[in-house]
Motif scaffolding. Structure first.
Motif, PDB file in Angstrom:
ATOM      1  N   ARG A  30       0.829  -1.216   0.000  1.00  0.00           N
ATOM      2  CA  ARG A  30       0.000   0.000   0.000  1.00  0.00           C
ATOM      3  C   ARG A  30       0.856   1.257   0.000  1.00  0.00           C
ATOM      4  N   LEU A  31       1.960   1.252   0.739  1.00  0.00           N
ATOM      5  CA  LEU A  31       2.847   2.414   0.769  1.00  0.00           C
ATOM      6  C   LEU A  31       3.491   2.638  -0.592  1.00  0.00           C
ATOM      7  N   ARG A  32       3.857   1.553  -1.274  1.00  0.00           N
ATOM      8  CA  ARG A  32       4.415   1.686  -2.618  1.00  0.00           C
ATOM      9  C   ARG A  32       3.358   2.233  -3.584  1.00  0.00           C
ATOM     10  N   SER A  33       2.109   1.852  -3.371  1.00  0.00           N
ATOM     11  CA  SER A  33       1.037   2.346  -4.231  1.00  0.00           C
ATOM     12  C   SER A  33       0.847   3.847  -4.060  1.00  0.00           C
ATOM     13  N   MET A  34       1.112   4.335  -2.858  1.00  0.00           N
ATOM     14  CA  MET A  34       0.952   5.768  -2.592  1.00  0.00           C
ATOM     15  C   MET A  34       1.941   6.610  -3.395  1.00  0.00           C
ATOM     16  N   ARG A  35       3.010   5.976  -3.879  1.00  0.00           N
ATOM     17  CA  ARG A  35       3.987   6.724  -4.661  1.00  0.00           C
ATOM     18  C   ARG A  35       3.373   7.280  -5.938  1.00  0.00           C
ATOM     19  N   ALA A  36       2.267   6.673  -6.393  1.00  0.00           N
ATOM     20  CA  ALA A  36       1.606   7.144  -7.613  1.00  0.00           C
ATOM     21  C   ALA A  36       1.052   8.554  -7.438  1.00  0.00           C
ATOM     22  N   TYR A  37       0.720   8.925  -6.209  1.00  0.00           N
ATOM     23  CA  TYR A  37       0.231  10.285  -5.958  1.00  0.00           C
ATOM     24  C   TYR A  37       1.038  10.938  -4.839  1.00  0.00           C
ATOM     25  N   ALA A  38       2.338  10.630  -4.818  1.00  0.00           N
ATOM     26  CA  ALA A  38       3.232  11.178  -3.793  1.00  0.00           C
ATOM     27  C   ALA A  38       3.322  12.696  -3.869  1.00  0.00           C
ATOM     28  N   GLN A  39       3.296  13.251  -5.092  1.00  0.00           N
ATOM     29  CA  GLN A  39       3.378  14.704  -5.235  1.00  0.00           C
ATOM     30  C   GLN A  39       2.164  15.385  -4.617  1.00  0.00           C
ATOM     31  N   THR A  40       0.996  14.769  -4.778  1.00  0.00           N
ATOM     32  CA  THR A  40      -0.217  15.326  -4.174  1.00  0.00           C
ATOM     33  C   THR A  40      -0.141  15.247  -2.660  1.00  0.00           C
ATOM     34  N   LEU A 130      -1.664   4.469   8.929  1.00  0.00           N
ATOM     35  CA  LEU A 130      -1.108   5.036  10.160  1.00  0.00           C
ATOM     36  C   LEU A 130       0.207   5.748   9.874  1.00  0.00           C
ATOM     37  N   ALA A 131       1.023   5.157   9.014  1.00  0.00           N
ATOM     38  CA  ALA A 131       2.303   5.777   8.656  1.00  0.00           C
ATOM     39  C   ALA A 131       2.079   7.102   7.942  1.00  0.00           C
ATOM     40  N   ARG A 132       1.137   7.138   7.005  1.00  0.00           N
ATOM     41  CA  ARG A 132       0.882   8.398   6.286  1.00  0.00           C
ATOM     42  C   ARG A 132       0.302   9.455   7.230  1.00  0.00           C
ATOM     43  N   ILE A 133      -0.596   9.064   8.111  1.00  0.00           N
ATOM     44  CA  ILE A 133      -1.172  10.016   9.060  1.00  0.00           C
ATOM     45  C   ILE A 133      -0.079  10.603   9.940  1.00  0.00           C
ATOM     46  N   LEU A 134       0.806   9.746  10.422  1.00  0.00           N
ATOM     47  CA  LEU A 134       1.863  10.190  11.326  1.00  0.00           C
ATOM     48  C   LEU A 134       2.778  11.197  10.644  1.00  0.00           C
ATOM     49  N   VAL A 135       3.177  10.910   9.405  1.00  0.00           N
ATOM     50  CA  VAL A 135       4.039  11.832   8.658  1.00  0.00           C
ATOM     51  C   VAL A 135       3.327  13.166   8.442  1.00  0.00           C
TER      52      VAL A 135
END
Length: 273
Positions: A30-40, A130-135
């Protein structure tokens, strides 16, 4: 010499690893998938606190010169914005991405054949969000410091309070999303008629007591209000009874546990159909 001794993984070893580390594999995916919209993600993580804190600290705060209690208006509203940022991230990640895993890109069924259990899929999704929220909360908090909105030395604990708030609401949303089989606008309804009212009626911009009594109940049951009040306690020493502080911690924690357990069961049942 066996394949394992030669450094090659056998199906049994791969299966054992999946059963042991499956939650972390799902989280990594899931974290790797988030790279598709990392700029956003990066743009909103930086842009939102700058816009909101500047608008409230330099704009609206000039219209509220007396502040709220012993705090300036910016100090009062900043913890609420921090918690709201966590809730926004959780809502984004626990709605359409979860539905996609069942419907448009049914990766969850492939994971389950790995074999990775439904419980591990739920846990992995929770860990990644949880990782994205924390960051997001860390970045937001740094801007709060820059704007002078955190006078307390223990104010950094508000990051944990906001993360708990977002996770609690997000896991409850995930449990519901896992039951959705056809997209008929349910995700938009969640944002417009659940998340937005919570934002408006959870004491974000003014104390909850300023609302009519018949509307205050929305705040009482809102995890966002509990997270906001806890954040205010930590960032500038907002005074309240100790029993209420305990409720601010226990309530969202209980909701998070309920949401995760419900999601685990629903995902498992849906994959076993």
């Amino acid at each position: 010499m066996s394949a394992v001794h030669e450094g090659r993984s056998t199906p049994d070893v791969a299966t054992a690893k999946a059963r042991r580390w499956g939650s972390w594999y799902v989280a990594e995916h899931r974290l790797r998938s988030m790279r598709a919209y990392a700029q956003t993600i990066l743009a909103t993580s930086i842009g939102n606190p700058v816009v909101y804190l500047f608008a409230l600290g330099v704009g609206l705060a000039t219209l509220v010169p007396t502040g709220v209690g012993d705090a300036t208006y910016l100090q009062f509203v900043a913890p609420a914005l921090l918690a709201t940022a966590a809730v926004t991230v959780a809502t984004e990640e626990f709605t359409y991405p979860v539905l996609m895993g069942f419907k448009w890109n049914p990766i969850f069924f492939g994971m389950n054949a790995a074999p990775i259990s439904g419980t591990q899929i739920a846990n992995g999704l929770a860990l990644s969000v949880l990782a994205r929220i924390l960051v997001t909360c860390v970045i937001y908090f740094l801007f709060m410091l820059a704007f002078g909105a955190v006078p307390s030395p223990i104010g950094w604990l508000a990051i944990l309070a906001a993360t708990l708030t977002g996770t609690a609401i997000g896991l409850a949303i995930m449990a519901y999303t896992c039951t959705v089989e056809e997209d008929k606008g349910q995700m938009a309804v969640i944002m417009r008629f659940i998340v937005t009212p919570l934002f408006l009626f959870s004491g974000t911009f003014f104390p909850l007591t300023q609302l009519p009594l018949y509307l205050q109940w929305i705040g009482w049951i809102s995890p966002l209000w509990h997270g906001t009040e806890l954040g205010r306690l930590l960032t500038y020493g907002y005074e309240e009874p100790i029993w209420l502080t305990v409720i601010h911690v226990v309530y969202p924690l209980a909701l998070a546990v309920f949401g995760l357990v419900a999601a685990q069961r629903i995902i498992t049942r849906r994959l076993d159909k």
